[in-house]
Design an enzyme around this catalytic site. Structure first.
Site, PDB file in Angstrom:
ATOM      1  N   GLY A 502       1.204  -1.379  -0.300  1.00 17.73           N
ATOM      2  CA  GLY A 502       0.275   0.371   0.413  1.00 17.73           C
ATOM      3  C   GLY A 502       1.319   1.642   0.128  1.00 17.73           C
ATOM      4  N   ASP A 617      -7.451  12.103   9.522  1.00 22.64           N
ATOM      5  CA  ASP A 617      -7.626  11.625   8.054  1.00 22.64           C
ATOM      6  C   ASP A 617      -7.963  10.462   8.223  1.00 22.64           C
ATOM      7  OD1 ASP A 617      -6.482  11.546   5.421  1.00 22.64           O
ATOM      8  OD2 ASP A 617      -4.804  10.341   5.846  1.00 22.64           O
TER       9      ASP A 617
END
Ligand SMILES: *[C@@H]1O[C@H](CO)[C@@H](O)[C@H](O)[C@H]1NC(C)=O
Ligand SMILES: *[C@@H]1O[C@H](CO)[C@@H](O)[C@H](O)[C@H]1NC(C)=O
Ligand SMILES: *[C@@H]1O[C@H](CO)[C@@H](O)[C@H](O)[C@H]1NC(C)=O
Ligand SMILES: *[C@@H]1O[C@H](CO)[C@@H](O)[C@H](O)[C@H]1NC(C)=O
Ligand SMILES: *[C@@H]1O[C@H](CO)[C@@H](O)[C@H](O)[C@H]1NC(C)=O
Ligand SMILES: *[C@@H]1O[C@H](CO)[C@@H](O)[C@H](O)[C@H]1NC(C)=O
Ligand SMILES: *[C@@H]1O[C@H](CO)[C@@H](O)[C@H](O)[C@H]1NC(C)=O
Ligand SMILES: *[C@@H]1O[C@H](CO)[C@@H](O)[C@H](O)[C@H]1NC(C)=O
Ligand SMILES: *[C@@H]1O[C@H](CO)[C@@H](O)[C@H](O)[C@H]1NC(C)=O
Length: 778
Positions: A502, A617
């Site tokens: 990722g 976030d």
């Protein structure tokens, strides 16, 4: 003759078998019907089994199959639509002229469909199987393929099929236990709504991975066994009996025990007997006593009790569990000692799900450590280990052969008096950090010994059956504070940073393996140039967070400019991966569970951990999904370490802000409400199963929050619903919560605590104020 018998029996006892007209022909044709008070059932040729109405409750009925040839209360073997409420006496069960089997209400407005296929005839067989035929006399449906809580001789429980217990002996709706014939050839009992994994199992046939396509079979002579690949017997559960005139029935009872019954048709009394049962320990079914309760045997009968400081939620119903008899205040470590005290419960344990495991030589230290830790609500001490737990506690029980001690935190009588804790002399207060360091060292030393002795003993005692091997050992290590790694160590763990899994604003993530356990190693990029001390402090803050819905930080590395974090590895990737997968979107119930998981995780960050953490976030890419498909929040606590513009990403599309709250762009102070905003956007994405911005849709629909608001204003939420199983009322509630969360003005957005209450449906949700200011903004 049947009619006079009918009158006689009704006079004798209303609970006795209410005879229906025996039909000479067994074939039930289109246009046939039954009513609860008239012709109430269709009998099999011998009259042993019947399909039709049977009573449940006060003048209400259910439709199902029961043993009619017995002179006792109807023994129900199958129930149609068992989770619908029972029906009143005014209904008609019909095989309609167009071939559907339905329950028609008196005014025929609310018909319930039992089987919706083109049926041309039906038949109640002597085996207890109710069969429906199509126009070519082919079988199109049979009750044997759709078992509820029991199987009859000749009926097979095949791979991946499940039986669900009934709620109580007199309530035939779905209860709290299940029996599954697993594809790994093991037959296992679990509580409902749990993953199919060993920690939840309470009984199994211990035949995992021993066969192929294994099925559970019951023969007419009562022989109950597992059949391997349709040919050989894998395991006998109960041997057959040679007695005549008996009917056998295997059922998972409402108390969670699996029993094989034998009914003696030739007798007038002592008709049924139990031939075999899965367990004689009636406390063994997990969840019998509900949350926080524990089970203890009293003359072999189970008894549910509440720990000290707890009362029954519903004194008449033990499965409802126990709740605290006081309300806990906002948690402050310094006040724990005055406000609370610990009560010990010997020989008692609950599910092993600690947020922290500490090595301790004396059990009193465990008690003290829990008392001083405001995250700790209970602690279990056994074999030199103190396991700190949070509520709720599950699967509790007491056994006098167990050496476990449970400590439960209760409100102390002097709770109201405010005295600062340091004014109490003579009490040593262990610094938290030193506990962690000591535990880390001790753990390393004791790990081997512990694995061999403690864990195995524990496992053998509780789980005869174990599906996931080599997993449990390391889990216990996770409960220790994060350790510090060198860069070289992490290079080895990730095999030279080979497999990238990722990439995000804060860094790149690699797959690694440490002590045989998969880990995710994140190499931080775009870091603020800040000192080691600050980094270490942040790691400590993150390391002290322990919650089911947060990804656990296992370790970190600070090697000059190189900064890396080691997390537990999540097999199912991120929420973005599963949510936006058009082939296989998660189902409604799962989506709701994920929403609640995330909300609980954020609530913990905002209000329940020692240092408040604003995530900054929140987005689907930062929500990871574990092997049980629980959602866990990742990347929390990093906001302070990142350069300001990293979390603050515009999507670049007019009128949208992505997940970023408007105050980011206005030089306003960023508070926890910024996370609430991001959560709101994500909530809408989850319930609608689409991205917040999708430019391939029409202009009207492209921006999800505007589209949802439009539909809400127009009172037309149906446009947003993607699947039939969506619960419309819940859907509207979720939309309302989402719209409240994304209000422009931070102070108007609800707190996460309020959000959670609204999601759970415990408070009313007013219509959100107009968003028009928002819609014209930017
Ligand atoms: C029950 O069924 C029989 C045979 O079909 C019929 O003659 C009789 O009238 C029915 N009784 C009632 C109460 O509907
Ligand atoms: C059943 O209904 C009757 C009348 O509606 C009522 O008087 C009675 O209390 C009810 N019994 C139970 C057990 O609910
Ligand atoms: C039938 O059920 C009633 C109520 O559930 C119960 O009181 C009675 O003992 C049962 N009778 C038999 C023969 O099982
Ligand atoms: C189950 O069946 C498979 C295939 O027929 C066979 O290989 C296996 O040995 C059998 N297992 C047992 C325990 O009989
Ligand atoms: C498994 O066994 C059942 C019943 O014996 C059979 O109907 C089914 O086709 C088998 N499935 C497989 C994959 O062999
Ligand atoms: C199971 O029981 C059957 C007959 O009841 C017997 O023939 C068979 O040998 C038994 N199998 C095992 C594995 O015990
Ligand atoms: C009922 O039958 C079972 C076995 O069929 C027997 O063990 C039991 O003693 C009998 N009970 C009574 C009260 O006769
Ligand atoms: C709560 O439970 C504790 C321990 O069982 C008991 O001492 C206390 O009196 C209870 N308080 C209330 C309000 O019931
Ligand atoms: C008992 O409580 C459980 C959990 O709250 C609930 O699901 C169940 O329906 C209740 N049972 C009865 C008989 O009220």
């Amino acid at each position: 003759m049947a009619n006079s018998l009918f009158t006689l029996l009704v006079l004798l006892s209303a609970t006795y078998f209410v005879a229906a007209q025996r039909r000479t022909s067994n074939s039930i044709s289109q246009g046939s019907s039954l009513t609860p008070t008239g012709n109430s059932s269709w009998l099999s040729p011998s009259g042993l089994f019947a399909f039709g109405f049977y009573p449940q409750g006060n003048n209400t009925y259910r439709v199902g199959i029961f043993i009619a040839g017995l002179r006792l209360n109807k023994t129900v073997v199958w129930t149609a639509n068992r989770d619908d409420p029972p029906v009143s006496s005014g209904v008609t069960l019909q095989l309609t002229p167009d071939g559907r089997l339905i329950l028609q209400s008196q005014d025929s407005t609310t018909d319930a469909v039992i089987v919706d296929q083109s049926i041309s005839s039906a038949s109640m067989l002597d085996s207890g199987n109710f069969v429906l035929f199509g126009s070519n006399q082919e079988k199109i449906w049979q009750s044997f393929d759709h078992p509820t809580d029991a199987i009859l001789p000749g009926q097979i429980l095949s791979q991946n099929q499940e039986l669900f217990s009934r709620a109580s002996d007199s309530d035939y709706s779905t209860g709290i236990f299940r029996l599954k014939m697993q594809s790994d050839s093991n037959l296992v009992q679990y509580p409902v709504q749990t993953p199919d994994t060993a920690p939840y199992a309470y009984w199994s046939s211990s035949t995992n991975n021993q066969g192929v396509n294994v099925t559970l079979n019951l023969d007419p002579d009562g022989h109950l066994y597992l059949l391997n690949n349709s040919v050989s017997i894998l395991k006998n559960l109960s041997d057959g009996l040679s007695e005549k005139q008996r009917v056998y029935l295997m059922r998972i009872d409402s108390d969670g025990i699996l029993r094989l019954y034998s009914f003696n048709l030739g007798r007038k009394d002592n008709i049924s007997s139990i031939v075999w049962k899965s367990s004689g320990d009636k406390c063994s079914p997990k969840g019998l006593c509900g949350l926080n309760g524990y089970c203890t045997l009293n003359d072999d009968e189970p008894k549910c009790l509440c720990p000290p400081g707890f009362d029954n939620v519903n004194p008449g119903n033990y499965t409802a569990g126990c709740k605290r008899n006081y309300t806990a205040d906002i948690c402050k470590n310094s006040e724990q000692r005055i406000q609370y005290s610990m009560r010990a419960l010997e020989y008692t344990w609950w599910e092993n799900d600690p947020y922290l495991v500490l090595k301790m030589k004396i059990k009193e230290d465990c008690e003290t450590s829990c008392l001083e830790d405001c995250n700790c609500e209970a602690a279990f001490y056994k074999d030199g280990e103190c396991r700190k737990q949070r509520l709720p506690l599950r699967y509790g029980r007491r056994l006098l052969t167990d050496s476990n001690v449970a400590y439960i935190k209760v409100a102390s009588p002097t709770r109201q008096i405010e005295t600062p804790s340091h004014s109490r002399p003579g009490k040593k207060k262990e610094p938290r950090l030193s506990i962690l360091i000591i535990s880390l060292t001790l753990c390393a030393l004791a790990f081997t010994v512990f694995v061999i002795s403690g864990y195995l003993a524990y496992r053998n005692r509780i789980w005869a059956y174990k599906k996931i091997s080599a997993k449990g050992n390391f889990e216990l290590m996770d409960d220790i504070a994060p350790r510090s790694f060198t860069y070289a160590e992490l290079e080895e763990v990730t095999n030279g940073f080979q497999e990238e899994i990722g990439r995000g604003a804060s860094g790149t993530i690699y797959k690694g393996k440490f002590n045989d356990k998969l880990v995710a190693v994140k190499r931080l990029e775009n870091m603020l140039a800040e000192g080691e001390k600050e980094f270490q402090n942040e790691m400590k803050v993150i390391g002290r967070t322990h919650h089911r819905n947060l990804v656990r930080l296992l370790g970190y590395c600070h090697d000059g400019p190189k900064k890396l974090l080691v997390y537990e590895y999540m097999v199912n990737g991120s929420l973005a991966d599963i949510l936006f997968d058009p082939q296989n979107p998660p189902r409604w119930e799962e989506r709701i569970r994920i929403v609640l998981d995330i909300a609980r995780g954020i609530l913990y960050l905002h209000e329940e951990c020692e240092t408040q953490i604003i995530h900054c976030d929140i987005k689907p890419q930062n929500i990871l999904i574990d092997e049980y498909r629980s959602a866990k929040i990742s990347d929390f606590g990093l906001a302070k370490l990142l350069k300001a513009d990293q979390t603050n990403t515009y999507t670049g599309i007019r009128g949208t802000r992505g997940y970023v709250a408007p105050e980011w762009h206005r030089n306003m102070a960023v508070t926890v409400k910024a996370d609430v905003y991001s959560f709101g956007i994500m909530l809408l994405e989850i319930i609608c199963c689409r991205r917040s911005v999708n430019l391939s849709l029409s202009e009207e629909e492209a921006v999800l929050e505007e589209w949802v608001y439009q539909c809400f204003e127009d009172n037309d939420l149906a446009k947003l619903i993607i699947d039939e199983e969506t619960d419309r009322k819940k859907f509207e509630r979720m939309v309302r919560v989402g719209l409240w969360c994304i209000l422009d003005e931070p102070s108007l957005r609800p707190s996460m605590k309020k959000v959670l209450l609204m999601l759970e449906g415990t408070v009313d949700i007013p219509a959100p104020p107009s968003l028009s200011s928002y819609l014209t903004a930017i």
